[in-house]
Each structure stands twice: as C-alpha cells, then as structure tokens.
Design a protein around this motif. Structure first.
Motif, short mmCIF file in Angstrom:
data_model
loop_
_atom_site.label_atom_id
_atom_site.label_comp_id
_atom_site.label_asym_id
_atom_site.label_seq_id
_atom_site.Cartn_x
_atom_site.Cartn_y
_atom_site.Cartn_z
N GLU A 198 0.85 -1.19 0.00
CA GLU A 198 0.00 0.00 0.00
C GLU A 198 0.88 1.24 0.00
OE1 GLU A 198 -3.12 1.95 -0.53
OE2 GLU A 198 -3.60 -0.09 0.13
N SER A 199 0.61 2.17 -0.90
CA SER A 199 1.39 3.41 -0.98
C SER A 199 0.65 4.61 -0.39
CB SER A 199 1.75 3.72 -2.44
OG SER A 199 2.62 2.76 -2.94
N ARG A 200 -0.67 4.51 -0.28
CA ARG A 200 -1.43 5.66 0.22
C ARG A 200 -1.09 5.96 1.67
NH1 ARG A 200 -5.91 3.90 3.38
NH2 ARG A 200 -6.20 1.67 3.09
N PHE A 201 -1.17 7.22 2.04
CA PHE A 201 -0.84 7.67 3.38
C PHE A 201 -1.84 7.13 4.39
CE2 PHE A 201 -1.29 10.76 6.84
CZ PHE A 201 0.00 10.71 7.35
N ASN A 204 4.48 0.13 1.15
CA ASN A 204 5.51 0.23 0.12
C ASN A 204 6.72 0.95 0.71
OD1 ASN A 204 7.11 0.77 -2.08
ND2 ASN A 204 5.44 1.40 -3.40
N PRO A 205 7.86 0.26 0.87
CA PRO A 205 9.02 0.89 1.50
C PRO A 205 9.64 2.02 0.69
CG PRO A 205 9.57 -1.32 0.74
CD PRO A 205 8.10 -1.13 0.51
N THR A 206 9.25 2.17 -0.57
CA THR A 206 9.79 3.25 -1.39
C THR A 206 8.90 4.50 -1.38
OG1 THR A 206 8.74 2.41 -3.40
CG2 THR A 206 10.97 1.63 -2.92
N SER A 207 7.73 4.42 -0.75
CA SER A 207 6.86 5.60 -0.64
C SER A 207 7.52 6.63 0.27
CB SER A 207 5.50 5.22 -0.05
OG SER A 207 4.80 4.40 -0.92
N VAL A 256 6.51 6.55 3.95
CA VAL A 256 6.97 5.34 4.65
C VAL A 256 8.46 5.50 4.99
CG1 VAL A 256 7.28 2.84 4.49
CG2 VAL A 256 5.21 3.89 3.57
N LYS A 257 9.24 6.07 4.06
CA LYS A 257 10.65 6.31 4.32
C LYS A 257 10.84 7.24 5.52
CE LYS A 257 12.51 5.73 -0.33
NZ LYS A 257 13.21 6.39 -1.44
#
Length: 98
Positions: free
Chosen positions: A40-43, A79-82, A85-86
C-alpha cells in the motif's frame, strides 16, 4: 488384535506429523517466503497505526518488507519506497538509537 495396534500406531504417527508440521516455520517466527504480496502506498495517519515491523531483505525474500498493524488489528504491507513510509522508518530508526 494386531490390526487394532497397527491402526492405533498409524493414527498416532499421523497426529504427530500433523502437529509437528503445524509448529514449523510461521509459528516459530521464521517465515520462509515473502509476507507481502501487495503493498500500500497511500498515506495512513499515524494515529491509526499501532505497530510497525521492518523486515530486511534476505534469503527468505528479496524485498524489504514493512508491515503496519493498525489499531483495529488489521495488517497492511506498506511500500518501503513511498516517501511517507521512508520518513516513518527514519523516525523509528532515530528513536531506537541510544
């Protein structure tokens, strides 16, 4: 009489095999494959997140996995690249340093 003993031993062996298979891998805390199929990339607001686990890449999975447990108990792979998330991972790592 011999038939009953054979059947009893066979049932005990099957029960033992079933129990030992159920105790391997996941129940011991060692996943032998990736846990995240979809990320999941959404906040997600921090107030909704109860816990975050970070699993580095390794022989079990080539990808870094970030799993958030929401306060509702639901687990979501992030998603660790979002970017958000970083930032969250950096903040967690800063808090862990003495």
């Amino acid at each position: 009489m011999n038939c009953k003993i054979t059947v009893t031993v066979l049932i005990l062996c099957l029960a033992f095999a079933t129990l030992s298979e159920g105790m391997s891998g996941k129940s011991l805390g060692t996943e032998l494959r990736c846990q995240c199929i979809k990320t999941e990339s959404r906040f997600i607001p921090p107030k909704m997140i109860g816990n975050v686990e970070l699993f580095p890449s390794g022989p079990h999975c080539k990808d870094v996995e970030v799993i958030a447990t929401l306060k509702t108990g639901q687990k979501i792979c992030l998603n660790p690249t979002s970017p958000w998330v970083k930032i969250m991972i950096d903040a967690i790592m800063q808090n862990k340093k003495p």
